[in-house]
Motif scaffolding. Structure first.
Motif, PDB file in Angstrom:
ATOM      1  N   ASP A  45      63.652   6.074  18.080  1.00 21.31           N
ATOM      2  CA  ASP A  45      64.971   6.685  18.247  1.00 21.31           C
ATOM      3  C   ASP A  45      64.980   8.041  17.525  1.00 21.31           C
ATOM      4  OD1 ASP A  45      67.619   7.202  18.635  1.00 21.31           O
ATOM      5  OD2 ASP A  45      68.323   5.833  17.073  1.00 21.31           O
ATOM      6  N   THR A  46      64.290   9.030  18.092  1.00 22.93           N
ATOM      7  CA  THR A  46      64.223  10.349  17.439  1.00 22.93           C
ATOM      8  C   THR A  46      65.065  11.351  18.224  1.00 22.93           C
ATOM      9  OG1 THR A  46      62.300  11.069  18.714  1.00 22.93           O
ATOM     10  CG2 THR A  46      61.846   9.931  16.631  1.00 22.93           C
ATOM     11  N   LYS A  47      65.266  12.511  17.595  1.00 25.58           N
ATOM     12  CA  LYS A  47      66.048  13.571  18.216  1.00 25.58           C
ATOM     13  C   LYS A  47      65.460  13.938  19.587  1.00 25.58           C
ATOM     14  CE  LYS A  47      67.911  18.040  16.709  1.00 25.58           C
ATOM     15  NZ  LYS A  47      67.231  19.132  17.417  1.00 25.58           N
ATOM     16  N   PHE A  48      64.140  14.066  19.625  1.00 30.72           N
ATOM     17  CA  PHE A  48      63.488  14.449  20.879  1.00 30.72           C
ATOM     18  C   PHE A  48      63.783  13.417  21.973  1.00 30.72           C
ATOM     19  CE2 PHE A  48      60.208  14.666  24.057  1.00 30.72           C
ATOM     20  CZ  PHE A  48      59.961  16.027  24.201  1.00 30.72           C
ATOM     21  N   SER A  49      63.707  12.135  21.619  1.00 35.11           N
ATOM     22  CA  SER A  49      63.942  11.084  22.623  1.00 35.11           C
ATOM     23  C   SER A  49      65.371  11.138  23.126  1.00 35.11           C
ATOM     24  CB  SER A  49      63.704   9.698  22.029  1.00 35.11           C
ATOM     25  OG  SER A  49      62.533   9.678  21.293  1.00 35.11           O
ATOM     26  N   ARG A  50      66.283  11.424  22.224  1.00 38.80           N
ATOM     27  CA  ARG A  50      67.700  11.439  22.615  1.00 38.80           C
ATOM     28  C   ARG A  50      68.048  12.655  23.456  1.00 38.80           C
ATOM     29  NH1 ARG A  50      68.255   9.690  17.270  1.00 38.80           N
ATOM     30  NH2 ARG A  50      68.711  11.798  16.586  1.00 38.80           N
ATOM     31  N   GLU A  51      67.382  13.785  23.168  1.00 41.54           N
ATOM     32  CA  GLU A  51      67.814  15.037  23.781  1.00 41.54           C
ATOM     33  C   GLU A  51      67.035  15.440  25.031  1.00 41.54           C
ATOM     34  OE1 GLU A  51      67.879  17.938  20.675  1.00 41.54           O
ATOM     35  OE2 GLU A  51      69.575  16.970  19.672  1.00 41.54           O
ATOM     36  N   ASN A  52      66.078  14.627  25.448  1.00 45.86           N
ATOM     37  CA  ASN A  52      65.288  14.982  26.621  1.00 45.86           C
ATOM     38  C   ASN A  52      65.369  13.893  27.681  1.00 45.86           C
ATOM     39  OD1 ASN A  52      63.682  17.620  25.972  1.00 45.86           O
ATOM     40  ND2 ASN A  52      63.767  16.422  24.089  1.00 45.86           N
ATOM     41  N   PRO A  97      65.098   4.795  13.516  1.00 41.92           N
ATOM     42  CA  PRO A  97      64.904   6.224  13.238  1.00 41.92           C
ATOM     43  C   PRO A  97      63.553   6.580  12.612  1.00 41.92           C
ATOM     44  CG  PRO A  97      66.461   5.244  11.693  1.00 41.92           C
ATOM     45  CD  PRO A  97      66.148   4.190  12.714  1.00 41.92           C
ATOM     46  N   ASN A 355      61.759  18.927   6.307  1.00 44.32           N
ATOM     47  CA  ASN A 355      62.498  19.982   6.988  1.00 44.32           C
ATOM     48  C   ASN A 355      61.511  20.922   7.694  1.00 44.32           C
ATOM     49  OD1 ASN A 355      63.978  22.287   7.666  1.00 44.32           O
ATOM     50  ND2 ASN A 355      65.439  21.929   6.003  1.00 44.32           N
TER      51      ASN A 355
END
Ligand code: ADP
Length: 474
Positions: A45-52, A97, A355
């Motif tokens: 459940d990472t940012k990349f998975s959510r946003e693509n 996450p 970061n």
């Protein structure tokens, strides 16, 4: 050739360290050379998975002992990374996450590997090469050789890249029944020092081992967290290939994470501006030399000595230098680095955490990067620093030894032999003298920016490995 890279990490999908950078770059460069490299990672459940956007290309079931799991294969729709990216989604195991450090990591990564093999079995895929990375995909070579379910895949050559031999993924024999059935006489291929050891199993079963630098290959025969004898025994099928860096991602001229872009022609101006902004952000004086550290705060990186290294350097050079640390890891190291802030206010600062953007800004804005590593299989930080005109101060070990030549030997970095407070401070003092000689300092920085560590040439070394294995199957 069709090459499947099976990995726990891949930049920018899921990253903890250098493994992600390698798996996120090498396949792209293999494809540019006319091959079909694909990457398979767990569906976190990472940012990349959510946003693509992803499309579901397969659904299946897997068994882990008495447990049944459903899995789905999701393909990233746009191939925006330069290769086909597949995520294996297993509800309850990977929709979290973080990438590692859960109590059920054994079950998670076993399920990932079994789902992968089930998927290619059910969809009749026969890639030319199965390329496994570290212990998270280390049981695949055993399974294709020995598990009854996957015998049809036995002729596919397997490659293991060891990014870090310290982590081996071992688990107790009472979890052995999670593996698909195999003949009990094969048990020896799984076991090492009384436990089931996925990395050791891969070393035994895989067709070819690569390490991420030639020096690391030498070093692991005497320092590999218990695997030394095994690695010495399997030396003939091993080769050290120095990692490359992705020059498209790590390009100071186009890097969108930087405040100011620069190249070889205007690097003094560009780096100064980036340094100024960085120093303002961290309450440091941009006129003083800026020493930095970026990385996991663990013993391998020499992070346990970092607090003392900083104190000694700041005491010896009162108000003459700045130090900025970016890292996360050992809780004790994190808090002692935090505490240091109040003692050296205005000369020292730290960002405890991960970061990515700040890391780019530090490579661009810093003058020197400290890497007092005890173990460094390759190390990418020093290569990023070099490319951004920041001078690395490294301990001569592993990939650091293969990539950084001391200025005293006609090179472009500052090297020391031991991970010790004394050696690092000696190097910091050499760096301060270099900084004062601005003409020489600029010349060294300019030379670092011209060093070529691109994947273009490294990718061909991997292709040679794949082709030599492919020949064995004919
Ligand atoms: P390792 O894989 O052993 O951690 P490498 O030098 O191979 O070390 O790769 C480290 C990668 O992780 C680099 O891309 C580095 O910039 C990045 N990195 C490490 N720690 C941090 C952090 N706290 N914040 C941002 N990037 C980090």
């Amino acid at each position: 050739m069709e090459i499947f890279h099976i990995s726990a990490e891949c930049y920018p999908v899921a990253k903890v360290g250098g493994l992600a950078d390698v798996v996120g770059a090498l396949p792209k460069y293999l494809n540019q050379l006319g091959h079909q490299a694909k990457v398979i990672v767990p569906g976190y459940d990472t940012k990349f998975s959510r946003e693509n956007e992803f499309e579901n290309v397969h659904n299946g079931q897997l068994t882990l002992g008495y447990f049944q799991f459903s899995y789905s294969i999701l393909k990233e729709k746009r191939n925006q990374l330069g290769f086909e990216l597949y995520q294996i989604v297993i509800p309850d195991l990977f929709d979290r996450p973080n990438i590692y450090s859960y109590e059920d990591d054994t079950e998670r990564f076993l399920a990932f590997q079994i789902a992968f093999l089930n998927w290619i079995t059910e969809t009749n895929q026969y890639p030319d090469i199965l390329h496994c990375h570290d212990h998270h995909s280390g049981l695949i070579p055993f399974m294709v050789q020995n598990c009854y379910n996957y015998q049809h895949l036995k002729q596919i050559p397997t490659v293991l890249t060891i990014h870090n031999a310290q982590y081996q993924g071992w688990f107790e024999a009472n979890k052995l029944h999670y593996l698909p059935d195999f003949h009990p006489s094969k048990l020896g291929f799984l076991e090492w020092n009384g436990a089931i050891n996925p990395l050791a199993s891969a070393i035994k079963c895989v067709w070819k081992i690569t390490t991420v630098s030639p020096s690391y290959l030498e070093e692991i025969s005497s320092n590999a967290n218990g695997l030394e004898n095994l690695l010495r025994y399997e030396r003939r099928k091993s080769i050290g290939i120095l990692n490359g860096i992705d020059n498209e991602v790590w390009n100071a001229k186009t890097d969108e994470m930087l405040a100011i872009n620069y190249d070889l022609n205007d690097f003094i101006k560009g780096k100064t501006k980036n340094k100024k902004i960085l120093c303002e952000q961290f309450n440091l004086d941009f006129k003083k030399p800026l020493f930095t550290f970026i990385g996991r705060l663990v013993g391998e990186k020499g992070a346990d000595l970092l607090t003392e290294i900083c104190s000694v350097a700041l005491n010896q050079n009162v108000n003459k230098i700045n130090i900025l640390v970016l890292g996360s890891g050992d809780a004790g190291v994190e808090s002692s680095l935090e505490n240091l802030k109040s003692f050296y206010y205005g000369n020292y600062n730290a960002y405890i955490g991960y970061n990515e953007k700040l890391a780019h800004q530090i490579y661009a804005g810093a003058d020197f990067l400290l890497m007092p590593s005890r173990v460094e299989p390759c190390g990418l930080n020093q290569m990023y620093a070099l490319r951004y005109g920041t001078i690395p101060i490294v301990r001569r070990t592993g990939g650091l030894k293969d990539t950084v030549l001391d200025i005293g030997d006609g090179g472009f970095g500052i090297c020391h032999n031991e991970t010790s407070v004394f050696d690092v401070n000696y190097s910091i003092n050499r760096a301060i003298n270099l900084y004062k000689d601005s003409e020489k300092f600029d010349a060294v920085r300019k030379s670092t920016m011209q060093i070529d560590h691109s994947w273009d040439k490294v990718a061909t070394e991997y292709i040679n490995v794949y082709q030599s294995l492919k020949k064995l199957t004919k």
